[in-house]
Scaffold this motif. Sequence first.
Motif, PDB file in Angstrom:
ATOM      1  N   PHE A  42       0.822  -1.203   0.000  1.00  0.00           N
ATOM      2  CA  PHE A  42       0.000   0.000   0.000  1.00  0.00           C
ATOM      3  C   PHE A  42       0.859   1.256   0.000  1.00  0.00           C
ATOM      4  O   PHE A  42       2.032   1.226   0.386  1.00  0.00           O
ATOM      5  CB  PHE A  42      -0.916   0.027   1.233  1.00  0.00           C
TER       6      PHE A  42
ATOM      7  N   ASN B  47       0.557   3.791   1.989  1.00  0.00           N
ATOM      8  CA  ASN B  47       0.894   4.199   3.365  1.00  0.00           C
ATOM      9  C   ASN B  47       1.625   3.091   4.130  1.00  0.00           C
ATOM     10  O   ASN B  47       1.729   3.139   5.348  1.00  0.00           O
ATOM     11  CB  ASN B  47      -0.368   4.614   4.110  1.00  0.00           C
ATOM     12  N   TYR B  48       2.084   2.058   3.401  1.00  0.00           N
ATOM     13  CA  TYR B  48       2.876   0.934   3.917  1.00  0.00           C
ATOM     14  C   TYR B  48       2.072  -0.048   4.770  1.00  0.00           C
ATOM     15  O   TYR B  48       2.292  -1.252   4.705  1.00  0.00           O
ATOM     16  CB  TYR B  48       4.101   1.416   4.716  1.00  0.00           C
ATOM     17  N   ALA B  49       1.130   0.458   5.610  1.00  0.00           N
ATOM     18  CA  ALA B  49       0.269  -0.403   6.442  1.00  0.00           C
ATOM     19  C   ALA B  49       1.071  -1.365   7.304  1.00  0.00           C
ATOM     20  O   ALA B  49       0.686  -2.521   7.509  1.00  0.00           O
ATOM     21  CB  ALA B  49      -0.722  -1.179   5.553  1.00  0.00           C
TER      22      ALA B  49
ATOM     23  N   ALA C 199       7.651  -2.968   3.720  1.00  0.00           N
ATOM     24  CA  ALA C 199       6.351  -3.277   3.134  1.00  0.00           C
ATOM     25  C   ALA C 199       6.509  -4.184   1.917  1.00  0.00           C
ATOM     26  O   ALA C 199       5.728  -5.121   1.714  1.00  0.00           O
ATOM     27  CB  ALA C 199       5.638  -1.981   2.740  1.00  0.00           C
TER      28      ALA C 199
END
Length: 367
Positions: free
Chosen positions: A92, A94-96, A154
């Motif tokens: 993603f 936003n890295y999540a 990520a």
Amino acid sequence: MNSVSQFPDQSPLIELCHVQKSYDGKNLVIQDLNLSIAQGEFLTLLGASGSGKTTTLMMLAGFETPTRGEIRMGGKPIQNVPAHQRGMGMVFQNYALFPHMSVAENLAYPLKMRGLGRSEIEQKVKRAIDMVQLHGMQARRPAELSGGQQQRVALARAMVFEPQVILMDEPLGALDKNLREHMQYEIKQLHRHLGVTVVYVTHDQGEALTMSDRVAVFHQGDIAQIGDPTSLYERPENPYVATFIGENNVLRGRPLERQGAELDVALEAGFVVRGMAAGAPQALTQRVDLLIRPENIRLCHSDESRYQATLADRVYLGDHLRVHLRLANGETVIVKTPNDAAVRALRDGQRIGFTWRPQDAHIFAAG
């Protein structure tokens, strides 16, 4: 629109067949999408906001369900298979990442969810750490990492369970220019090394051209054109793709004589130019737009070309100059030319000639 893979000898790994998507039951955000993706391909879904590219990725991932149509993987329908059972890695924007977990714990999480044993998890985590060059950072938490390092984690988490497909949703959007370009290279190298299939979403045309085997240009919920980066840039099939990929001068005119694929156009600026006719002859009988890229225009002395203009401005950009030419009807033509002394010596208001090769200009019916 039907699309054909550039891997004709392989059966597609993923197929989207007549896929539609509506969120309100009335308006289609995906119109009638047909797309085949080959094993090992790096395919980028490129488009402006609202074009349908991210919705398509979310349907592939299993976070959205098609309103109509079928998604197949390995020949089997998957549109009703839960996301966690599709065997796809996801990266993603936003890295999540889990903020309370270390790098190693973040990487181990998808393996634990799949029931792997401790020794196998440790082995796969170490391999993923090596892959993205994060040695010595296993114990750090995401807040202790830079943006580029978080992106590597990520990416490693998406690859750690060795999926067939990795989906990436604008993964480099939060990075600065230099780091973004570096990560483009790193992701492409990993793709080549692993041979994994990548479906990548971006609105950045430069990113798409740099990284992809093929690019699908999305517009209003459908694919306007799909092909390798060279064909998209040099042989656009419609005005949308021609203006969305790269930069083009657009000159309005009236079609004259057609000679095979070449067409003469009487420009509103008062002279006749030649380019390549795109589309059926009957579509090019009224008004047309001629599109020519700034880097494909060559400046010359005013007596060396029938194309004439007045020098309006020059913009210094280091390795090249952007020269603004004003035509007789007030239209502006942008020319991208090497930064040399002869061009710098030109004076504003000076008459100047310019020309191009007919094969570099594309003519479409006026929109």
